[in-house]
Design an enzyme around this catalytic site. Structure first.
Site, mmCIF file in Angstrom:
data_model
loop_
_atom_site.group_PDB
_atom_site.id
_atom_site.type_symbol
_atom_site.label_atom_id
_atom_site.label_comp_id
_atom_site.label_asym_id
_atom_site.label_seq_id
_atom_site.Cartn_x
_atom_site.Cartn_y
_atom_site.Cartn_z
ATOM 1 N N SER A 28 120.340 18.215 8.239
ATOM 2 C CA SER A 28 120.247 16.801 7.927
ATOM 3 C C SER A 28 119.959 16.440 9.034
ATOM 4 C CB SER A 28 121.790 16.764 8.293
ATOM 5 O OG SER A 28 122.081 17.007 10.007
ATOM 6 N N GLY A 29 118.686 17.045 9.663
ATOM 7 C CA GLY A 29 117.856 16.617 10.871
ATOM 8 C C GLY A 29 118.494 15.898 12.331
ATOM 9 N N LEU A 60 118.822 17.175 1.772
ATOM 10 C CA LEU A 60 118.504 16.690 0.467
ATOM 11 C C LEU A 60 118.455 14.786 0.802
ATOM 12 C CD1 LEU A 60 121.143 17.835 -0.957
ATOM 13 C CD2 LEU A 60 119.260 18.196 -1.266
ATOM 14 N N CYS A 79 131.298 13.770 -0.751
ATOM 15 C CA CYS A 79 129.920 14.327 -0.803
ATOM 16 C C CYS A 79 129.821 15.794 -0.147
ATOM 17 C CB CYS A 79 129.035 13.641 0.604
ATOM 18 S SG CYS A 79 127.153 14.433 1.565
ATOM 19 N N GLY A 91 125.493 23.503 9.479
ATOM 20 C CA GLY A 91 125.841 23.237 10.808
ATOM 21 C C GLY A 91 127.847 22.794 11.197
ATOM 22 N N CYS A 119 128.328 7.892 6.935
ATOM 23 C CA CYS A 119 126.674 7.869 7.338
ATOM 24 C C CYS A 119 125.550 6.747 6.585
ATOM 25 C CB CYS A 119 126.188 9.295 7.571
ATOM 26 S SG CYS A 119 125.723 10.315 4.785
#
Length: 369
Positions: free
Chosen positions: A22-23, A46, A114, A138, A210
């Protein structure tokens, strides 16, 4: 389970691990652990949305800056990184559903939707297409090998446990998923990221919702569903008008603040929302007491488990003693703040037995104090 254990048999040099990135710091450390294990490691991100300021805002995930961060981590680790645009799927299965749930007077949990949709279903297909032996994420939760197959358990760090948001993980998905951070406290994860020289070591955690710019979910719902701005009456249980409101999207079951009505001998709370009449029904705290909840779309991971169990009805709530009878969760003592649209997740100790979406509640009759 030791940190970095991906629960794969045989030499890791012959394995391929796909990591959902996800960064953020968590998924970046998972990628580092996978690469360090000797397995061929592939990072996959994604792209789920691109909502204006959310792209560059700290605390988001799966948007512009975060994709760049994930790519930088993969470059640092010397592993491949792929980005797949799943924004339309995310819009339909998560964002539109989020707006529709609020319009229907329910309290949604977009993180679960999600996980059920883009993050697991879509990523699973991608990971299998890439020939992966597992998909690692994670999330702070544990996968434990039980006598009858893998089980889902809480993380060792209770402050980080995300098992409530993963209750809809199916047995087939759990067989393929790995959660190497489930046995690690968050400070250790950040320390490891710093030790490895990952640029995201100090990056703030993403917020729960988010895709909502600045945390103003009401503004997003109004943008997607302009009719959400329609006001209505605030009434008591007998239907007597006590005031007016600016839209159902500003209220959730159990809420006390923001009602802006006075004259009651005791504090008033939101008891339920009626989308048909646009009424916010309020009453004293005792009227919030619930003895049981009917759940739907149940995901069960525990076979014929018949022992003691507990139920968690909000992400920040503590599990309370309960039992399951068909599609009903019955609480040992009255529970408060049980809202349709949320999930009821059942546990046996640290093990996640399963759960379902709260469709309606049964009120507990308590006498006035």
């Amino acid at each position: 389970m030791n940190p970095g254990d991906f629960q794969l048999s045989g030499p890791m040099a012959g394995r391929r691990i796909v990591v959902a990135m996800s960064g953020g710091v968590d998924s970046s450390v998972v990628a580092a652990l996978a690469a360090r294990s000797g397995a061929e490691t592939i990072g996959v991100t994604l792209q789920l949305y691109d909502h204006g300021e959310a792209v560059g805002r700290a605390g988001s995930c799966c948007a512009g800056r975060d994709i760049r961060d994930a790519r930088a981590v993969c470059d640092r680790l010397g592993i491949a990184h792929y980005v797949f645009d799943h924004a339309s799927s995310f819009r339909e299965t998560v964002i539109d559903d989020f707006a529709d749930e609020y319009m229907a007077g329910r309290t949604p949990i977009p993180c679960v939707k999600c996980n059920m949709g883009p993050k697991f279903t879509d990523l699973f297909a991608l990971a299998r297409d890439l020939g992966a032996d597992c998909l690692a994420t994670g999330h702070y939760v544990r996968r434990v090998e039980g006598a009858e197959g893998p089980e889902l358990h809480r993380a060792f760090d209770p402050a980080r446990d995300q098992s409530y948001f993963l209750f809809a993980t199916t047995a087939a998905q759990l067989d393929f998923l790995r959660f190497p951070l489930g046995g690690m406290p968050k400070p250790d994860v950040r320390a490891l990221a710093a030790e490895l020289g990952l640029g995201v070591a100090g990056k703030p955690d993403s917020q729960d919702i988010c895709f909502v710019p600045d945390g103003d979910y009401a503004a997003l719902v109004k943008k997607l569903r302009p009719e959400a701005e329609a006001g209505g009456d605030i009434v008591d249980e007998s239907g007597r008008k006590l005031g007016e409101h600016r839209g159902l999207i500003h209220f959730t079951v159990g809420q006390r603040r923001g009602l802006e009505i006075g004259g009651s001998p005791e504090p008033l709370y939101v008891l339920r929302l009626d989308p048909a009449t646009r009424a916010v029904v309020v009453g004293p705290k005792r009227a919030l007491a619930v003895r049981a909840a009917r759940i739907e779309n149940v995901n069960w991971l525990a076979g014929d488990h018949a022992g003691p169990m507990s139920a968690k009805v909000r992400s920040l709530a503590k599990p309370v003693p309960a039992r399951r009878e068909g599609d009903r969760v019955i609480f040992e003592t009255p529970e408060y703040g049980v809202a349709p649209g949320q999930a009821a997740v059942l546990y046996a100790g640290d093990r996640v037995l399963g759960g379902g979406w709260i469709a309606e509640t049964e009120r507990a009759e308590l006498q006035p104090a």
